[in-house]
Design a protein around this motif. Structure first.
Motif, PDB file in Angstrom:
ATOM      1  N   MET A   1       0.833  -1.211   0.000  1.00  0.00           N
ATOM      2  CA  MET A   1       0.000   0.000   0.000  1.00  0.00           C
ATOM      3  C   MET A   1       0.863   1.255   0.000  1.00  0.00           C
ATOM      4  SD  MET A   1      -3.184   0.909   2.504  1.00  0.00           S
ATOM      5  CE  MET A   1      -4.499   1.749   1.641  1.00  0.00           C
ATOM      6  N   ASN A   2       0.642   2.092  -1.006  1.00  0.00           N
ATOM      7  CA  ASN A   2       1.426   3.322  -1.140  1.00  0.00           C
ATOM      8  C   ASN A   2       0.577   4.582  -0.948  1.00  0.00           C
ATOM      9  OD1 ASN A   2       3.811   1.847  -2.030  1.00  0.00           O
ATOM     10  ND2 ASN A   2       2.667   1.505  -3.934  1.00  0.00           N
ATOM     11  N   PHE A   3      -0.687   4.488  -1.367  1.00  0.00           N
ATOM     12  CA  PHE A   3      -1.553   5.664  -1.348  1.00  0.00           C
ATOM     13  C   PHE A   3      -2.852   5.373  -0.591  1.00  0.00           C
ATOM     14  CE2 PHE A   3       1.177   6.033  -5.043  1.00  0.00           C
ATOM     15  CZ  PHE A   3       1.603   7.354  -4.979  1.00  0.00           C
ATOM     16  N   CYS A   4      -3.433   6.437  -0.050  1.00  0.00           N
ATOM     17  CA  CYS A   4      -4.695   6.310   0.691  1.00  0.00           C
ATOM     18  C   CYS A   4      -5.830   6.022  -0.296  1.00  0.00           C
ATOM     19  CB  CYS A   4      -4.976   7.595   1.462  1.00  0.00           C
ATOM     20  SG  CYS A   4      -6.572   7.590   2.300  1.00  0.00           S
ATOM     21  N   SER A   5      -6.571   4.935  -0.055  1.00  0.00           N
ATOM     22  CA  SER A   5      -7.653   4.573  -0.963  1.00  0.00           C
ATOM     23  C   SER A   5      -8.859   5.499  -0.780  1.00  0.00           C
ATOM     24  CB  SER A   5      -8.070   3.119  -0.738  1.00  0.00           C
ATOM     25  OG  SER A   5      -8.400   2.907   0.622  1.00  0.00           O
ATOM     26  N   ASN A   6      -8.848   6.265   0.281  1.00  0.00           N
ATOM     27  CA  ASN A   6      -9.928   7.220   0.519  1.00  0.00           C
ATOM     28  C   ASN A   6      -9.686   8.544  -0.205  1.00  0.00           C
ATOM     29  OD1 ASN A   6     -12.325   8.232   1.814  1.00  0.00           O
ATOM     30  ND2 ASN A   6     -10.981   9.335   3.236  1.00  0.00           N
ATOM     31  N   CYS A   7      -8.464   9.136  -0.007  1.00  0.00           N
ATOM     32  CA  CYS A   7      -8.215  10.487  -0.550  1.00  0.00           C
ATOM     33  C   CYS A   7      -7.105  10.549  -1.589  1.00  0.00           C
ATOM     34  CB  CYS A   7      -7.941  11.468   0.592  1.00  0.00           C
ATOM     35  SG  CYS A   7      -6.278  11.331   1.276  1.00  0.00           S
ATOM     36  N   GLY A   8      -6.348   9.453  -1.765  1.00  0.00           N
ATOM     37  CA  GLY A   8      -5.348   9.425  -2.827  1.00  0.00           C
ATOM     38  C   GLY A   8      -3.974   9.970  -2.457  1.00  0.00           C
ATOM     39  N   ARG A  21       0.355  -1.563  17.088  1.00  0.00           N
ATOM     40  CA  ARG A  21       1.124  -2.067  15.940  1.00  0.00           C
ATOM     41  C   ARG A  21       0.996  -1.112  14.762  1.00  0.00           C
ATOM     42  NH1 ARG A  21      -1.245  -7.791  15.947  1.00  0.00           N
ATOM     43  NH2 ARG A  21      -1.648  -7.180  18.085  1.00  0.00           N
ATOM     44  N   ARG A  23       0.254   0.450  11.157  1.00  0.00           N
ATOM     45  CA  ARG A  23      -0.799   0.370  10.132  1.00  0.00           C
ATOM     46  C   ARG A  23      -0.451   1.382   9.050  1.00  0.00           C
ATOM     47  NH1 ARG A  23      -3.971  -3.711  12.671  1.00  0.00           N
ATOM     48  NH2 ARG A  23      -4.206  -3.174  14.859  1.00  0.00           N
ATOM     49  N   TYR A  34      -6.618  -0.739   8.011  1.00  0.00           N
ATOM     50  CA  TYR A  34      -6.336  -2.012   8.673  1.00  0.00           C
ATOM     51  C   TYR A  34      -6.227  -3.108   7.635  1.00  0.00           C
ATOM     52  CZ  TYR A  34      -7.664   0.561  12.829  1.00  0.00           C
ATOM     53  OH  TYR A  34      -7.722   1.493  13.831  1.00  0.00           O
ATOM     54  N   GLN A  35      -5.300  -4.023   7.867  1.00  0.00           N
ATOM     55  CA  GLN A  35      -5.182  -5.185   6.982  1.00  0.00           C
ATOM     56  C   GLN A  35      -5.314  -6.435   7.833  1.00  0.00           C
ATOM     57  OE1 GLN A  35      -1.451  -4.234   4.910  1.00  0.00           O
ATOM     58  NE2 GLN A  35      -2.688  -3.511   3.197  1.00  0.00           N
ATOM     59  N   ASN A  36      -6.150  -7.352   7.392  1.00  0.00           N
ATOM     60  CA  ASN A  36      -6.496  -8.523   8.194  1.00  0.00           C
ATOM     61  C   ASN A  36      -6.394  -9.789   7.365  1.00  0.00           C
ATOM     62  OD1 ASN A  36      -8.393  -6.033   9.026  1.00  0.00           O
ATOM     63  ND2 ASN A  36      -7.857  -7.201  10.854  1.00  0.00           N
TER      64      ASN A  36
END
Lengths: 178, 178
Positions: A1-8, A21, A23, A34-36
């Motif tokens: 994950m590099n960028f926010c999926s909400n705001c980019g 921990r 995140r 969060y990643q699960n």
């Protein structure tokens, strides 16, 4: 994950306030990503004294044999997911008998949940992810060509329990190979 | 999801080639962002004939009673997740006895997995997400103040099975309330 999926905007990997921990956190919009673990559901399709296995038409483990299984989708029950995967991979229709085994595969963040199931008929054929689907007696299981350790463990536990005539719910771990 | 977490460009919600349902897809980098149900793990902590419940200090259901449970984290087994949640919410140390019940809550994309567990000692106290933690006999369970339907269903199934003296693995669904 590099960028926010909400705001980019770019994310930072850090411990959010009050958490214990790291995140992926977005400092622009405040979102914590969060990643699960993912749940993999599958079936052990029985027909009399035989089990249905699928020979994989995709990587990893192209050409090896497996039980039908795959990621549970949003909106479906675990049992419905196992039925769907069995239909997709083996074009086979099953009735779920019971949940049978849970395997933790922590190093890849997967939890496997396998169901005992009964084939409704013998009208099965390879789905797009299978080269071949076939019923096996225990003595014919291609143990040297089983695709994944979790499937090998499931099948061995199944046959051990079948000898005892009962299938209590089982739990196990698949660790990183040494 | 609005933006691709890989490259930061906007995503489209559409059916990827060869798939059968819509996913968030990035046309810039080609990434398909799968979304899957989350596993919630928890414990039913026993001490003699009593169970440990937690009164919630957070929304939803602030002030209501629940069993310790929460999202499974990457890298941990389902049982370890249940132990951790019990420690976090009730500062209580438990030994896991057995996996007990799986509940599908499809409309929120959650799968609950509850374990029977035994309290190692009575040194429990509220964690940061609890107002109060307390041992209850069956006749004292605050049925009208249980936080979630899945917890109510777990407790009712548990007491029904306890009457019969055995705890087979159970599976159920929590549907959208009418």
């Amino acid at each position: 994950m590099n960028f926010c999926s909400n705001c980019g905007k770019p994310v930072l990997y850090q411990v959010p306030p009050g958490d214990d921990r790291s995140r992926y956190c977005c400092e622009a919009c405040g979102e914590v990503h969060y990643q699960n673990p993912k749940l993999v559901v599958g079936s052990i399709p029985e027909s009399d004294d035989k089990l249905l296995l699928c020979r994989r038409a995709i990587e990893p483990c192209y050409g090896m044999w497996t039980l039908p299984a795959g990621y549970l989708e949003n909106g479906e029950t675990a049992a419905d997911g196992a039925i769907r995967e069995t239909l997709e991979e083996a074009q086979a229709r099953v009735d779920i008998l019971a949940p049978y085994a849970l395997f933790n595969i922590c190093h890849v963040n997967q939890i496997y949940l396998m169901f005992r199931a009964r084939l409704k008929d013998n009208n099965f054929r390879p789905g797009s992810e299978s080269l071949e689907v076939k019923l096996f007696r225990e003595e014919d299981i291609p143990w040297e060509e089983i695709a994944f350790r979790v499937i090998d463990a499931t099948l061995r536990q199944y046959y051990a329990d079948r000898k005892n005539g009962s299938f209590p719910f089982r739990m196990g771990n698949i660790a990183i190979p040494r």
